[in-house]
Design a protein around this motif. Structure first.
Motif, mmCIF file in Angstrom:
data_model
loop_
_atom_site.group_PDB
_atom_site.id
_atom_site.type_symbol
_atom_site.label_atom_id
_atom_site.label_comp_id
_atom_site.label_asym_id
_atom_site.label_seq_id
_atom_site.Cartn_x
_atom_site.Cartn_y
_atom_site.Cartn_z
ATOM 1 N N MET A 1 62.007 58.187 86.762
ATOM 2 C CA MET A 1 62.576 59.334 86.033
ATOM 3 C C MET A 1 62.932 60.479 86.995
ATOM 4 N N ASP A 2 62.213 60.524 88.119
ATOM 5 C CA ASP A 2 62.525 61.559 89.120
ATOM 6 C C ASP A 2 63.946 61.432 89.648
ATOM 7 N N ARG A 3 64.510 60.232 89.491
ATOM 8 C CA ARG A 3 65.860 59.988 90.030
ATOM 9 C C ARG A 3 66.944 60.259 88.989
ATOM 10 N N MET A 4 66.541 60.918 87.900
ATOM 11 C CA MET A 4 67.506 61.202 86.827
ATOM 12 C C MET A 4 67.622 62.700 86.583
ATOM 13 N N GLY A 5 68.748 63.093 86.029
ATOM 14 C CA GLY A 5 68.955 64.492 85.642
ATOM 15 C C GLY A 5 69.525 64.543 84.246
ATOM 16 N N MET A 6 69.339 65.674 83.585
ATOM 17 C CA MET A 6 69.777 65.761 82.186
ATOM 18 C C MET A 6 70.317 67.153 81.884
ATOM 19 N N LEU A 7 71.481 67.170 81.257
ATOM 20 C CA LEU A 7 72.030 68.431 80.748
ATOM 21 C C LEU A 7 71.855 68.421 79.234
ATOM 22 N N PHE A 8 71.034 69.341 78.725
ATOM 23 C CA PHE A 8 70.775 69.375 77.295
ATOM 24 C C PHE A 8 71.894 70.116 76.551
ATOM 25 N N GLN A 9 72.026 69.779 75.279
ATOM 26 C CA GLN A 9 73.110 70.330 74.466
ATOM 27 C C GLN A 9 73.143 71.858 74.490
ATOM 28 N N ASN A 10 71.969 72.472 74.315
ATOM 29 C CA ASN A 10 71.948 73.935 74.274
ATOM 30 C C ASN A 10 71.491 74.524 75.615
ATOM 31 N N GLY A 11 71.513 73.724 76.649
ATOM 32 C CA GLY A 11 71.116 74.191 77.979
ATOM 33 C C GLY A 11 69.643 74.037 78.228
ATOM 34 N N ALA A 12 68.807 74.435 77.244
ATOM 35 C CA ALA A 12 67.340 74.340 77.363
ATOM 36 C C ALA A 12 66.829 74.984 78.649
ATOM 37 N N LEU A 13 67.421 76.117 79.010
ATOM 38 C CA LEU A 13 66.931 76.842 80.193
ATOM 39 C C LEU A 13 65.615 77.529 79.848
ATOM 40 N N PHE A 14 64.754 77.674 80.844
ATOM 41 C CA PHE A 14 63.440 78.282 80.601
ATOM 42 C C PHE A 14 63.579 79.804 80.595
ATOM 43 N N ASP A 15 63.310 80.395 79.434
ATOM 44 C CA ASP A 15 63.498 81.844 79.258
ATOM 45 C C ASP A 15 62.638 82.671 80.203
ATOM 46 N N SER A 16 61.459 82.141 80.530
ATOM 47 C CA SER A 16 60.502 82.946 81.289
ATOM 48 C C SER A 16 60.791 82.945 82.785
ATOM 49 N N LEU A 17 61.776 82.153 83.219
ATOM 50 C CA LEU A 17 62.068 82.058 84.650
ATOM 51 C C LEU A 17 63.473 82.576 84.944
ATOM 52 N N PRO A 18 63.680 83.177 86.127
ATOM 53 C CA PRO A 18 65.039 83.569 86.499
ATOM 54 C C PRO A 18 65.906 82.340 86.748
ATOM 55 N N VAL A 19 67.211 82.579 86.806
ATOM 56 C CA VAL A 19 68.153 81.467 86.928
ATOM 57 C C VAL A 19 67.866 80.610 88.164
ATOM 58 N N TRP A 20 67.584 81.263 89.313
ATOM 59 C CA TRP A 20 67.395 80.472 90.544
ATOM 60 C C TRP A 20 66.206 79.526 90.418
ATOM 61 N N GLU A 21 65.170 79.973 89.703
ATOM 62 C CA GLU A 21 63.990 79.125 89.549
ATOM 63 C C GLU A 21 64.262 77.997 88.554
ATOM 64 N N ASN A 22 65.103 78.290 87.548
ATOM 65 C CA ASN A 22 65.536 77.237 86.639
ATOM 66 C C ASN A 22 66.278 76.153 87.404
ATOM 67 N N VAL A 23 67.216 76.587 88.254
ATOM 68 C CA VAL A 23 68.071 75.634 88.971
ATOM 69 C C VAL A 23 67.223 74.731 89.878
ATOM 70 N N CYS A 24 66.273 75.319 90.568
ATOM 71 C CA CYS A 24 65.479 74.544 91.540
ATOM 72 C C CYS A 24 64.119 74.116 90.987
#
Lengths: 274, 259
Positions: A99-122
């Motif tokens: 599963m570590d070799r997979m990535g997923m883009l969720f329909q609504n993004g599912a970004l983590f609200d509590s983290l800044p964008v750079w931490e979400n990305v990495c």
């Protein structure tokens, strides 16, 4: 990026540095929730380095199928092979490594609200300790640039972004760890047509650069033609057609063509109540 | 007819047993993730500060006024039996053994339990918990374990502060309003207080902290639907945590003080 530009990028771009050998195969996958059967023996074969688009109406089982492949839902029956290995019979540790070799883009993004964008990305790179926090900021800026966002966006919180920007950040997060299989769940839903085209173009570019296998689910026909090489249609929990994405609308399959043209009359009837 | 009656009777019982079993398994999984690496120190610190530091004002005010009311009420009550001198004893024992941990627990359940349930519930309905799994992170380990551990460690500290402020509330009313000699009041308080009184309160606090975070995480983690589901999860977290706090208060008291 227009449809023509996007297709041009797909064909004219240089060959990727690597090409994954991971394909995905589903054999007789069934899943029911209570008395409701959602997947009724799904068979699907996605070859390595192929971009497959799975089409289907609302409630047809697209998302459940994707969640079964990702291990978020356990199917009741069937075989799911990734890279030739039956993931349902793997040890949890081996499955997690795959599963570590997979990535997923969720329909609504599912970004983590509590983290800044750079931490979400990495997030994945940090979770796997493949990168320090300092290096992660630079890496995030690099990946954000790939999806057309300025490095300064990295310091914002997801709530400060528009829908289109959130989708780009989610795409950046999906590809930052350079996955070999990428899943896209309704990548253009909720976006205006221009932003939809931009996201489609970015998806095509990212998948090509990664040399990855891609599986997208959508009911947006324009998006399906842009991002898919192969296409399949799921209806009432079964795959009823697979073929070349370019032929969508002229497949000769009455259900697929009705869906592709968005016609009210045809073999697919809307069931208002199940 | 009789079978239908039995079925109607048995259904909620089976449902309750299933819920209790699910909660027990959830608790065991949370504990196992607390004990096994990897550990998310940053998350632990964030939640510890949230529970310990940001709950301090509400717990402190509750404890201070409780101590003040307790001194006043016990004075007027004991005056009927000419036992006013027992006010300092009653205040310190009530605060350290019962009122400090229980009232702090109820206040933190309302504040932190609800917040945890709402945050995790929102994460569940917006696919953020599924996203964690796809990002090579176990949601139980990343979301639940640090919250449960943080609340378990932070609650005893909060209760220690509540004990001090509760006793101070009693002292202020006793000396300013009821005419006790300050040195005498303090000496009585000190003389009557035993280590076991404080320790039992702190053990209760740790248990309550665990329960508050567990119920908040459990309700949020398993929430379904949209905003309504998150609302139900939040209510359920606070109600269940409050009931369990009162029930476990009896259990721990029995364990410490039963003859």
């Amino acid at each position: 990026m227009s449809e023509t530009q996007s297709s041009a990028t797909q064909s004219a771009a240089p060959k990727p540095a690597r090409a994954t050998k991971l394909g995905v195969k589903l054999i007789g996958v069934r899943k029911s929730f209570g008395s409701k059967t959602v997947l009724d023996g799904v068979n699907l074969d996605v070859a390595p380095n192929t971009s497959m688009v799975v089409l289907g109406g609302s409630g047809s089982g697209k998302s459940v199928m994707l969640k079964c492949i990702l291990g978020l839902i356990e199917p009741d029956e069937g075989v799911i092979e990734i890279g030739g290995q039956d993931v349902l019979k793997m040890r949890p540790r081996d499955r997690a490594a795959l599963m570590d070799r997979m990535g997923m883009l969720f329909q609504n993004g599912a970004l983590f609200d509590s983290l800044p964008v750079w931490e979400n990305v990495c997030f994945k790179l940090l979770a796997q300790k493949r990168i320090t926090r300092r290096a992660a900021r630079d890496k995030a800026a690099e990946v954000l640039a790939q999806v057309g966002l300025a490095a300064s966006v990295g310091d914002l919180s997801p709530a400060e972004l528009s829908g289109g920007m959130q989708k780009r950040v989610a795409l950046a997060r999906a590809v930052a760890a350079e996955p070999e299989i990428v899943f896209f769940d309704e990548p253009t839903t909720g976006l205006d047509p221009i932003m939809g085209a931009v996201i489609d173009g970015l998806i095509v570019d990212c998948v090509h650069q990664l040399g990855a296998t891609a599986i997208s689910i959508t009911h947006d026909m324009i998006s399906a033609r842009r991002i898919g090489q192969q296409a399949a249609m799921i209806h009432k929990g079964r795959i009823i057609w697979t073929g070349d994405a370019a032929t969508l609308g002229e497949t000769g399959n009455a259900m697929v063509d009705q869906f592709a043209h968005g016609e009210r009359e045809g073999p697919i009837t809307m069931e208002l109540r199940r | 007819m009789f079978a239908a009656f039995l079925a109607a009777l048995g259904r909620p019982v089976i449902g309750a047993c299933r819920s209790a079993g699910n909660l027990g398994l959830f608790a065991l999984e949370a504990i196992s993730h607390i004990l096994r690496p990897p550990f998310y120190g940053r998350q632990l610190m964030r939640h510890f500060i949230e529970v310990a530091y940001f709950s301090l004002p509400v717990v402190a005010l509750t404890a201070l006024f409780t101590g003040m009311v307790l001194a006043l009420q016990s004075y007027t009550g004991f005056a009927r039996f000419n036992a006013q001198s027992a006010v300092a004893n009653v205040v310190i024992l009530s605060v350290t053994r019962e009122l400090g941990p229980v009232l702090a627990g109820l206040m933190v359940a309302g504040r932190i339990g609800a917040s945890m349930a709402a945050e995790l519930g929102t994460m569940r309905v917006t696919d953020q918990i599924d996203a964690l799994t796809t990002l090579s992170t176990n949601p139980m380990k990343y979301l639940v374990a640090p919250r449960v551990l943080a609340a378990t460690l932070a609650m005893p500290l909060l209760v220690l502060v509540a004990d001090v402020l509760g006793a101070m509330g009693g002292f202020l009313i006793g000396t300013i309003k009821l005419g006790f000699v300050p040195a005498s009041y303090l000496k009585t308080t000190w003389d009557v207080l035993e280590t076991e009184d404080v320790v039992s309160g702190l053990v209760k606090a740790a248990v309550f902290g665990f329960i508050i975070a567990l119920m908040g995480c459990y309700s949020g983690y398993r929430s379904k639907g949209g905003a309504q589901g998150v609302g139900l999860a939040t209510t359920s977290a606070v109600v269940m945590a409050s009931i369990l706090i009162l029930a476990l208060d009896y259990v721990v008291t029995e364990a410490f003080f039963a003859q």
